[in-house]
Design an enzyme around this catalytic site. Structure first.
Site, PDB file in Angstrom:
ATOM      1  N   PRO A 130       6.910  67.414  62.323  1.00  0.00           N
ATOM      2  CA  PRO A 130       8.084  68.248  61.516  1.00  0.00           C
ATOM      3  C   PRO A 130       7.865  68.027  60.081  1.00  0.00           C
ATOM      4  O   PRO A 130       8.848  69.194  59.289  1.00  0.00           O
ATOM      5  CB  PRO A 130       9.206  67.404  61.800  1.00  0.00           C
ATOM      6  CG  PRO A 130       8.825  66.006  61.963  1.00  0.00           C
ATOM      7  CD  PRO A 130       7.318  66.286  62.448  1.00  0.00           C
TER       8      PRO A 130
ATOM      9  N   CYS B 199      -0.749  57.895  64.841  1.00  0.00           N
ATOM     10  CA  CYS B 199       0.251  56.907  65.014  1.00  0.00           C
ATOM     11  C   CYS B 199      -0.047  56.077  66.216  1.00  0.00           C
ATOM     12  O   CYS B 199       0.787  55.793  67.149  1.00  0.00           O
ATOM     13  CB  CYS B 199       1.637  57.445  64.857  1.00  0.00           C
ATOM     14  SG  CYS B 199       2.028  58.783  66.249  1.00  0.00           S
TER      15      CYS B 199
ATOM     16  N   CYS C 292      -1.633  69.503  60.971  1.00  0.00           N
ATOM     17  CA  CYS C 292      -0.731  69.405  62.188  1.00  0.00           C
ATOM     18  C   CYS C 292       0.324  68.879  61.488  1.00  0.00           C
ATOM     19  O   CYS C 292       0.713  67.615  61.818  1.00  0.00           O
ATOM     20  CB  CYS C 292      -1.673  68.003  62.978  1.00  0.00           C
ATOM     21  SG  CYS C 292      -3.143  68.539  63.677  1.00  0.00           S
ATOM     22  N   ALA C 293       1.269  69.569  60.959  1.00  0.00           N
ATOM     23  CA  ALA C 293       2.120  69.169  59.769  1.00  0.00           C
ATOM     24  C   ALA C 293       3.698  68.849  60.591  1.00  0.00           C
ATOM     25  O   ALA C 293       4.339  68.041  59.901  1.00  0.00           O
ATOM     26  CB  ALA C 293       2.483  70.139  58.674  1.00  0.00           C
TER      27      ALA C 293
ATOM     28  N   GLY D 136       7.377  65.637  57.514  1.00  0.00           N
ATOM     29  CA  GLY D 136       7.535  64.475  56.767  1.00  0.00           C
ATOM     30  C   GLY D 136       6.476  64.190  55.803  1.00  0.00           C
ATOM     31  O   GLY D 136       6.772  63.803  54.618  1.00  0.00           O
TER      32      GLY D 136
END
Length: 440
Positions: A262, A381, A259-260, A264
């Site tokens: 954008p 997050c 689930c990369a 970072g």
């Protein structure tokens, strides 16, 4: 040139009408109206209104003779902006806040609404001390109003952490987060980058948690620097940088970031691998995959291959192929409220239940991609056990061939082998990281 308060109004309207992300909408409107000279003022009003919306609406409701739902959204936004300035912005005289709000109501309302805005804000200015008081006895409701967090969220936090921690957390969620960058050690080193930034009059200090992070005290226009354009650093919170440090992949290994976007964390992993090996970075949204490719190009990284894929769908070609797999899972984002205050009003309890199903499904797919003695890393997050501890514990219960790995980082204690970060404790975004190894 359009006035700064009108730019703030347009951003808040964009968020209300279109569900826009505050940071993206701000950047778009500031650029569109060439409002760079007033950027800090605009940002303070926008984030201030978003962070204190429930409290401001509590004040408006006490004064208004008509129900909040009957107030036109244009006028509602102008009232919120006016009251925010009078309560929280000491450098703005009440008369200026009232006058400018009334002037905008002439453009975005009718004659009646003009008088309504003028009357409401003048009334508040005259009776500010009394109207600003929160007169409720229920402890949870008082926290909700004072720190502008919806009741369901306050109750969710109280159930998880208790009253004292919840109040501390909600207070921290309304504070300005540190601006942090991550050094790209493929092309430079931390000391050299710090020196270059200091020479350009930036105030810098090291993070006490992440070895690759630098906190910038005065980051204005930092992305205009040649150092940024040439890929010497990325903008990333300490919590996100710690994901890469926890994984710590070896050069020449094979890594999958499911689930990369954008990108970072993907880029940080490539940097740790010294740009040697193979990384596949996937995301379900094509426009976000483009961001991964753009980031790789700027950072001079060439080991990342990106593709559009749904992490909930099994890819047979990935089976038993990877040394590492990162799932930075779709989540409620409750750890990033300081940066995205609109989350407080756009999420609900049902969202969490739906996300948990997605998180579990992605984990079940990802386990099949790991080689024996390979590592599966799950991060979010957000805070709260529903999307974190419970998801990982459920996975481990049903997959006995995976075990948790101890996470050991400088200055951070772990509990039950999970890394948990909180804005009110660590000064970072709220974050969760679990690292698992496939034993057989």
């Amino acid at each position: 040139m359009i006035a700064s308060r009108e730019v703030a109004f347009k951003v808040l309207l964009d968020i209300w009408e279109n569900g826009a992300y505050s940071n993206l909408s701000l950047n778009k409107h500031i650029r569109e109206f060439d409002a760079y000279s007033d950027e800090n003022f605009i940002r303070e009003i926008v984030y201030g209104v978003l962070e204190n919306e429930i409290y401001i609406d509590y004040i408006i409701e006490k004064m208004s003779k008509i129900g909040l739902k009957r107030i036109h959204k244009h006028i509602f936004i102008l009232l919120r902006m006016g009251i925010y300035q009078m309560v929280f912005m000491d450098g703005v005289p009440d008369r200026a806040a009232v006058h400018e709000s009334v002037e905008l109501s002439k453009k975005y309302g009718n004659k009646g609404s003009r008088g309504f805005v003028n009357g409401m804000l003048r009334n508040f200015s005259r009776n500010k001390e009394d109207l600003s008081k929160i007169r409720v006895k229920d402890k949870a409701k008082k926290i909700s109003i004072k720190y502008s967090h919806p009741m369901w969220m306050v109750n969710y936090f109280i159930e998880e952490f208790g009253y004292e921690f919840t109040e501390s957390l909600c207070k921290a969620n309304n504070e300005t987060p540190n601006f942090t960058i991550r050094v790209n050690e493929i092309v430079t080193n931390k000391n050299d980058l710090k020196k270059r930034l200091i020479d350009r009059n930036f105030e810098v200090k090291d993070s006490i948690y992440s070895k690759s992070s630098i906190i910038i005290k005065n980051p204005k226009n930092i992305t205009d620097l040649s150092e940024y354009k040439d890929g010497l650093f990325s903008i990333q919170d300490v919590s996100s940088s710690l994901v890469g440090e926890v994984i710590n992949p070896e050069p020449y290994s094979k890594l999958l970031d499911l689930c990369a976007a954008p990108g970072g964390k993907t880029m940080h992993l490539a940097e740790i691998m010294n740009n040697k090996g193979d990384i596949i970075a996937t995301d379900i949204h094509p426009h976000r995959v483009e961001l991964i490719e753009k980031n790789a190009k700027r950072l001079n990284i060439n080991i990342v291959k990106s593709s559009v894929e749904d992490g909930m769908k099994f890819n047979e070609s990935y089976k038993n192929k990877f040394d590492y797999c990162l799932i930075d899972a779709p989540c409620s984002g409750l750890g990033t409220i300081r940066r995205n205050p609109e989350i407080k009003l756009s999420k609900n309890a049902q969202d969490i239940d739906s996300l948990v199903k997605i998180q579990k499904k992605i984990l079940e797919n990802a386990k099949k991609y790991i080689k024996k003695d390979g590592f599966l890393i799950y991060s979010t997050c957000t805070i709260g056990s529903k999307e974190n501890d419970n998801v990982v514990s459920h996975f481990l219960k049903n997959n006995k061939n995976f075990e948790l790995v101890d996470i050991k980082l400088k200055n951070i204690e772990t509990k039950d082998k999970f890394l948990k970060l909180y804005p009110n404790i660590h000064g970072t975004d709220g974050f969760f990281i679990a690292k698992m190894i496939r034993k057989n």
